[in-house]
Write a protein that holds these residues in place. Sequence first.
Motif, PDB file in Angstrom:
ATOM      1  N   ARG A 205      -4.602 -14.865 -47.864  1.00  0.00           N
ATOM      2  CA  ARG A 205      -3.630 -15.943 -47.674  1.00  0.00           C
ATOM      3  C   ARG A 205      -2.253 -15.386 -47.353  1.00  0.00           C
ATOM      4  N   GLU A 206      -1.904 -14.255 -47.980  1.00  0.00           N
ATOM      5  CA  GLU A 206      -0.606 -13.641 -47.703  1.00  0.00           C
ATOM      6  C   GLU A 206      -0.548 -13.105 -46.280  1.00  0.00           C
ATOM      7  N   GLU A 208      -2.289 -14.245 -43.727  1.00  0.00           N
ATOM      8  CA  GLU A 208      -2.228 -15.414 -42.847  1.00  0.00           C
ATOM      9  C   GLU A 208      -0.818 -15.982 -42.800  1.00  0.00           C
ATOM     10  N   ARG A 209      -0.152 -15.996 -43.966  1.00  0.00           N
ATOM     11  CA  ARG A 209       1.224 -16.501 -44.008  1.00  0.00           C
ATOM     12  C   ARG A 209       2.149 -15.629 -43.181  1.00  0.00           C
ATOM     13  N   ARG A 210       1.980 -14.307 -43.316  1.00  0.00           N
ATOM     14  CA  ARG A 210       2.819 -13.384 -42.547  1.00  0.00           C
ATOM     15  C   ARG A 210       2.552 -13.503 -41.052  1.00  0.00           C
ATOM     16  N   GLU A 211       1.265 -13.692 -40.700  1.00  0.00           N
ATOM     17  CA  GLU A 211       0.913 -13.847 -39.290  1.00  0.00           C
ATOM     18  C   GLU A 211       1.565 -15.097 -38.708  1.00  0.00           C
ATOM     19  N   GLN A 212       1.517 -16.184 -39.456  1.00  0.00           N
ATOM     20  CA  GLN A 212       2.148 -17.421 -38.995  1.00  0.00           C
ATOM     21  C   GLN A 212       3.656 -17.261 -38.850  1.00  0.00           C
ATOM     22  N   GLU A 213       4.254 -16.550 -39.803  1.00  0.00           N
ATOM     23  CA  GLU A 213       5.695 -16.306 -39.747  1.00  0.00           C
ATOM     24  C   GLU A 213       6.051 -15.465 -38.530  1.00  0.00           C
ATOM     25  N   ARG A 215       4.280 -15.223 -35.712  1.00  0.00           N
ATOM     26  CA  ARG A 215       4.083 -16.054 -34.527  1.00  0.00           C
ATOM     27  C   ARG A 215       5.264 -16.993 -34.318  1.00  0.00           C
ATOM     28  N   ARG A 216       5.789 -17.550 -35.426  1.00  0.00           N
ATOM     29  CA  ARG A 216       6.944 -18.443 -35.328  1.00  0.00           C
ATOM     30  C   ARG A 216       8.167 -17.714 -34.794  1.00  0.00           C
ATOM     31  N   TYR A 219       7.697 -16.992 -31.136  1.00  0.00           N
ATOM     32  CA  TYR A 219       7.855 -18.221 -30.359  1.00  0.00           C
ATOM     33  C   TYR A 219       9.331 -18.572 -30.195  1.00  0.00           C
TER      34      TYR A 219
END
Length: 228
Positions: A205-206, A208-213, A215-216, A219
């Motif tokens: 989960r950590e 995935e959170r870092r990956e999303q951050e 990507r943001r 972007y």
Amino acid sequence: MKYTIKAFIKEKNETVSSVAQKLHLSRPTFDTYILIYEEGKRLPKKNYQKVFDSLFSNYGISSSVFKERLDMCSIFLEKSDSKDSLSIFSQKADQLSLLMERLRKEMCYGKSNKDLYEFIDLLLSNYHNELFYNLIQYFLILDGRKSLSGIKELQVAYFANFYHAFKNIESDIVSYEISDWVAYKNECQSMSVKKQLQKLGVEKRELERREQELRRLLYENTNWRMGF
């Protein structure tokens, strides 16, 4: 010169303002209550009379006991509809202070034992579990800290089995069922796997959170460059 509550508070390494805040009082109101209490009069609110009696009726208490009582009084005032009386909160504060003092001495002057602290944490996290609760009760009663009176029928079974097991271990010849040892090992291995899976789940989960951050950020950075 008269020894005052404010001098007592300062001696305990607190400030008058911080104590007022923990007691949910404005500084002027706290000052007024101090004057009333020092004159031997009753405070206008019953709960605060109890709080002041708990905190300031005995100037001989230690700083650690005072701080724990202060925290408990703060909780007591927040839970005005609580069924627990202030005396119960004060007892909890004194018990907490004693335990903290023993832990500090153990950690500072004794041989620090990480396993001991892990076990204490385990008990605090699981004391509602029936097995842990009855194990705690068994040793408290055996040590004379609690009475046998009032124990339930199911506890008799727990205590008898605990006593049988521990008594055998204290003897010169230790006997046991190999099947119990195998079952214990299997349970330990199962719990170890469960803990590892839980840890992996947290790590996943950590990530995935870092990956999303990431990507943001990419972007936003791309949009900024295009706009520029």
